[in-house]
Write a protein that holds these residues in place. Structure first.
Motif, PDB file in Angstrom:
ATOM      1  N   GLY A 179      10.560  -0.173 -16.299  1.00  0.00           N
ATOM      2  CA  GLY A 179       9.752  -0.324 -17.505  1.00  0.00           C
ATOM      3  C   GLY A 179       9.603  -1.731 -18.039  1.00  0.00           C
ATOM      4  N   GLU A 180      10.615  -2.573 -17.862  1.00  0.00           N
ATOM      5  CA  GLU A 180      10.491  -3.926 -18.419  1.00  0.00           C
ATOM      6  C   GLU A 180       9.846  -4.911 -17.447  1.00  0.00           C
ATOM      7  N   ALA A 181       9.503  -4.448 -16.252  1.00  0.00           N
ATOM      8  CA  ALA A 181       8.809  -5.312 -15.282  1.00  0.00           C
ATOM      9  C   ALA A 181       7.305  -5.071 -15.351  1.00  0.00           C
ATOM     10  N   LYS A 182       6.533  -6.107 -15.051  1.00  0.00           N
ATOM     11  CA  LYS A 182       5.084  -5.931 -14.992  1.00  0.00           C
ATOM     12  C   LYS A 182       4.753  -5.645 -13.536  1.00  0.00           C
ATOM     13  N   THR A 183       4.692  -4.375 -13.210  1.00  0.00           N
ATOM     14  CA  THR A 183       4.583  -3.928 -11.815  1.00  0.00           C
ATOM     15  C   THR A 183       3.690  -2.683 -11.747  1.00  0.00           C
ATOM     16  N   PRO A 184       2.952  -2.521 -10.647  1.00  0.00           N
ATOM     17  CA  PRO A 184       2.007  -1.406 -10.554  1.00  0.00           C
ATOM     18  C   PRO A 184       2.587  -0.036 -10.892  1.00  0.00           C
ATOM     19  N   ALA A 185       3.854   0.215 -10.542  1.00  0.00           N
ATOM     20  CA  ALA A 185       4.450   1.543 -10.746  1.00  0.00           C
ATOM     21  C   ALA A 185       4.270   2.036 -12.187  1.00  0.00           C
ATOM     22  N   VAL A 202      -5.369  -0.775  -6.454  1.00  0.00           N
ATOM     23  CA  VAL A 202      -4.064  -0.454  -5.841  1.00  0.00           C
ATOM     24  C   VAL A 202      -3.080  -1.621  -5.940  1.00  0.00           C
ATOM     25  N   PHE A 203      -3.552  -2.860  -5.832  1.00  0.00           N
ATOM     26  CA  PHE A 203      -2.650  -4.029  -5.899  1.00  0.00           C
ATOM     27  C   PHE A 203      -2.048  -4.209  -7.295  1.00  0.00           C
ATOM     28  N   HIS A 204      -2.794  -3.777  -8.320  1.00  0.00           N
ATOM     29  CA  HIS A 204      -2.391  -4.063  -9.708  1.00  0.00           C
ATOM     30  C   HIS A 204      -1.805  -2.842 -10.407  1.00  0.00           C
ATOM     31  N   TYR A 205      -2.382  -1.666 -10.149  1.00  0.00           N
ATOM     32  CA  TYR A 205      -1.961  -0.488 -10.901  1.00  0.00           C
ATOM     33  C   TYR A 205      -1.450   0.651 -10.028  1.00  0.00           C
ATOM     34  N   GLY A 206      -1.292   0.385  -8.735  1.00  0.00           N
ATOM     35  CA  GLY A 206      -0.563   1.308  -7.864  1.00  0.00           C
ATOM     36  C   GLY A 206      -1.172   2.678  -7.662  1.00  0.00           C
ATOM     37  N   GLN A 207      -2.487   2.788  -7.825  1.00  0.00           N
ATOM     38  CA  GLN A 207      -3.104   4.109  -7.620  1.00  0.00           C
ATOM     39  C   GLN A 207      -3.241   4.353  -6.122  1.00  0.00           C
ATOM     40  N   ALA A 208      -2.308   5.094  -5.562  1.00  0.00           N
ATOM     41  CA  ALA A 208      -2.240   5.319  -4.120  1.00  0.00           C
ATOM     42  C   ALA A 208      -1.312   6.496  -3.824  1.00  0.00           C
ATOM     43  N   ILE A 209      -1.526   7.131  -2.702  1.00  0.00           N
ATOM     44  CA  ILE A 209      -0.664   8.228  -2.238  1.00  0.00           C
ATOM     45  C   ILE A 209      -0.524   8.122  -0.722  1.00  0.00           C
ATOM     46  N   PHE A 244       0.823  -1.220   0.000  1.00  0.00           N
ATOM     47  CA  PHE A 244       0.000   0.000   0.000  1.00  0.00           C
ATOM     48  C   PHE A 244       0.858   1.273   0.000  1.00  0.00           C
ATOM     49  N   HIS A 245       2.042   1.173   0.588  1.00  0.00           N
ATOM     50  CA  HIS A 245       2.865   2.369   0.796  1.00  0.00           C
ATOM     51  C   HIS A 245       4.032   2.464  -0.182  1.00  0.00           C
ATOM     52  N   TYR A 246       4.659   1.318  -0.469  1.00  0.00           N
ATOM     53  CA  TYR A 246       5.880   1.357  -1.290  1.00  0.00           C
ATOM     54  C   TYR A 246       5.782   0.526  -2.565  1.00  0.00           C
ATOM     55  N   GLY A 247       4.586   0.030  -2.879  1.00  0.00           N
ATOM     56  CA  GLY A 247       4.324  -0.540  -4.205  1.00  0.00           C
ATOM     57  C   GLY A 247       5.122  -1.783  -4.562  1.00  0.00           C
ATOM     58  N   GLN A 248       5.573  -2.539  -3.570  1.00  0.00           N
ATOM     59  CA  GLN A 248       6.325  -3.755  -3.913  1.00  0.00           C
ATOM     60  C   GLN A 248       5.338  -4.841  -4.320  1.00  0.00           C
TER      61      GLN A 248
END
Lengths: 355, 355
Positions: free
Chosen positions: A192-198, B61-68, A62-66
């Motif tokens: 960019g090459e990872a499938k990750t929420p960021a 939030v788990f998939h696309y990281g929409q959070a602050i 929730f906080h650091y997007g891992q």
């Protein structure tokens, strides 16, 4: 086979008809879950009823997007069998994404086994109307509750399943794309090459602005020179210029799409010249001016192939193939979806049957 | 005052002693929660027992990281009053981050009221040993369950509280920093100036490699030229060169720290020359070679001021102020923590008392 504890629902749900499916809103009865604890590794694989999970407000995701995810598809054949499209390609990429996010490596065979068991249990949830499929979403989130910025010591892996409608409900129509010159999706040295929420969080504001301006998607340029083409929203992009298929090389900031790989393999097998290299937006506009830009299309798991009808860049617009679906994009779409739906022989061994 | 429903715990917890606190591992009895639903706005503000929440596996939030998120602090005075450090600065930044992530705007007064009510209820959780504080973490996550990439239609806002130990348990010691030349944290056109999980996900691999090489933190360079200084791990960075305080200007890819702002205001009030501009790593190394690099220090909410003893860049290392805490960093630290702990008069009105 991995020993997986199975806890079935009391009463199974009902698969809605194609029209009610949409994309990613309806989920099947069960999901696969597995935990990771430092010192213990991945453990407690289980299939449980799909539904709410207990989450701690301080969990690191929730906080650091891992977190990481994948998106793959299974299809039903006319004789009621279930086939998955290139599962190992997706699961191996899942592990590559894990490495970028410092998430512990997974045993691909174990996840594959779990997926097969889950699909066996949920086979009635695989829709069979033309164009439909069962979308498979494996994902991992860091669930350790801790407010310091750090690599987590515990994770949870899920596989959830969602029956999805035909992507082109109203036909296979070209999309109008905005070449983004303000926002940047990813940079070399980034994720960019990872499938990750960021990467998706990065895209939201640009997507909103493009929608408001009447565009269907955004085409990303590189972060450094703002001129080299990267990818489109949730797809890779390919150009047919003077008979040659050209697509941006995987340079570290582009997602290596499995559909992209499939398209390139297919084009090469058909004897076309295929080039993966740096390509600038100027080059595409120049090719158009010279009458050599024959087709532009996206490739991705959701839409498979998505023809591009218009490209707008800094107020200049080019129309591709009279804003009609190109012959070649149609041929690729028909071939790949033909193999996926078992109407064309699977000579490249893309499909794996769930037995 | 916002009407907030309050559901208290049956039995309150016990505040551990300073040594057992650590950072961000222990939480108070209660938290503030509020929901957002499209068409309805922010609603249902409530204070409930801290603990697990029901989360859907498909939440955006788990998939696309929409959070602050935000990170701020409250302190206990010798006469048992509770003061918050610059709450409006943090809450206004929270709203600016929301805009970057397409999260609906919040009413800062309402969140401020909620924070005051929560702190009033939890005042016994504010530790009073020297250097301790109550860390305040407001955050918003997109909780709509949907697998398509899109801006969510529902959100949940939380304020959770964590009593934290003195940051410098073993004294105020200079840190050794690696100037990162492989990974990039953020780029112009990205999310670098927002407080959002994506920026921290970007930092994990670099942080792990730096730790393994014996460094305490990473100093980020710009994404384009890889030479201009951006920020340090979870802090902004400042240089004292030939009597002048120089820090990178807020260029769109750097977080605008509240402690950074506080330090700059303080330095200006003390009559120092303060310059916010582009500064390259070469310039810092050259200033060191000329004997003009007097001090280097980070500024952030957690540590307040963090002196830098060594900077390593592509194998070259410079030692700053003989790897000792500089006189000026010490002066800033003593002043700001003095005001926070109510030992120095609050002439800049940084502190707000919880009444």
């Amino acid at each position: 086979m991995t020993e997986i504890q199975v806890n079935k629902v009391g009463k199974v749900g009902v698969l809605p008809t194609d029209k009610a499916l949409g994309f990613g809103k309806i989920f099947t009865d069960h999901m696969f879950v597995m935990d990771y604890t430092s010192g213990k590794g991945w453990h407690s694989p289980r299939i449980i009823p799909y539904g709410g999970l207990e989450a701690q407000p301080a969990m690191i995701v929730f906080h650091y997007g891992q977190a990481i995810f994948e998106g793959m598809k299974a299809f039903k054949t006319a004789d009621n069998r279930v086939n998955i499209f290139r599962p190992y390609e997706y699961l191996n990429r899942f592990n590559r994404s894990a490495k970028h996010l410092c998430i512990p490596e997974m045993d691909v065979e174990q996840i594959h086994d779990a997926l097969i068991q889950l699909l066996t249990l949920e086979k009635d949830w695989v829709p069979n109307q033309p164009g439909t499929s069962l979308y498979i979403r494996p994902f991992v989130v860091a669930d350790e509750p801790h407010l310091g910025v750090k690599v987590a010591d515990s994770y949870r892996l899920f596989i959830i399943l969602s029956p999805v409608a035909a992507y082109y409900a109203t036909g296979f129509n070209p999309v109008s794309i905005k070449v983004e010159d303000k926002y940047v999706r990813a940079t070399k040295g980034g994720l960019g090459e990872a499938k990750t929420p960021a990467n998706y969080a990065m895209s939201l504001a640009a997507q909103q602005e493009a929608y408001a301006e009447g565009f269907g998607q955004v085409l990303w340029l590189d972060a450094v020179e703002r001129k080299y083409i990267e990818e489109v929203g949730t797809m890779n992009i390919l150009f047919k210029i003077n008979g040659e298929i050209i697509t941006p090389a995987l340079n570290g900031s582009i997602l290596g799409g499995i559909t992209r790989k499939t398209v390139l393999e297919l084009c090469r097998s058909w004897g076309l010249k295929v080039t993966e290299r740096q390509i600038s937006i100027e080059e595409v506009f120049e090719a158009h001016a010279k009458g050599q830009l024959e087709e532009v299309f996206g490739s991705g798991t959701a839409a498979v192939i998505s023809p591009v009808g218009e490209l707008s860049w800094k107020g200049q617009k080019i129309v591709i193939n009279n804003n009609q679906t190109g012959e070649f994009a149609q041929k690729l779409f028909d071939y790949i979806t033909g193999v996926q739906s078992n109407k064309i022989a699977d000579q490249f061994n893309w499909m794996e049957e769930v037995k």
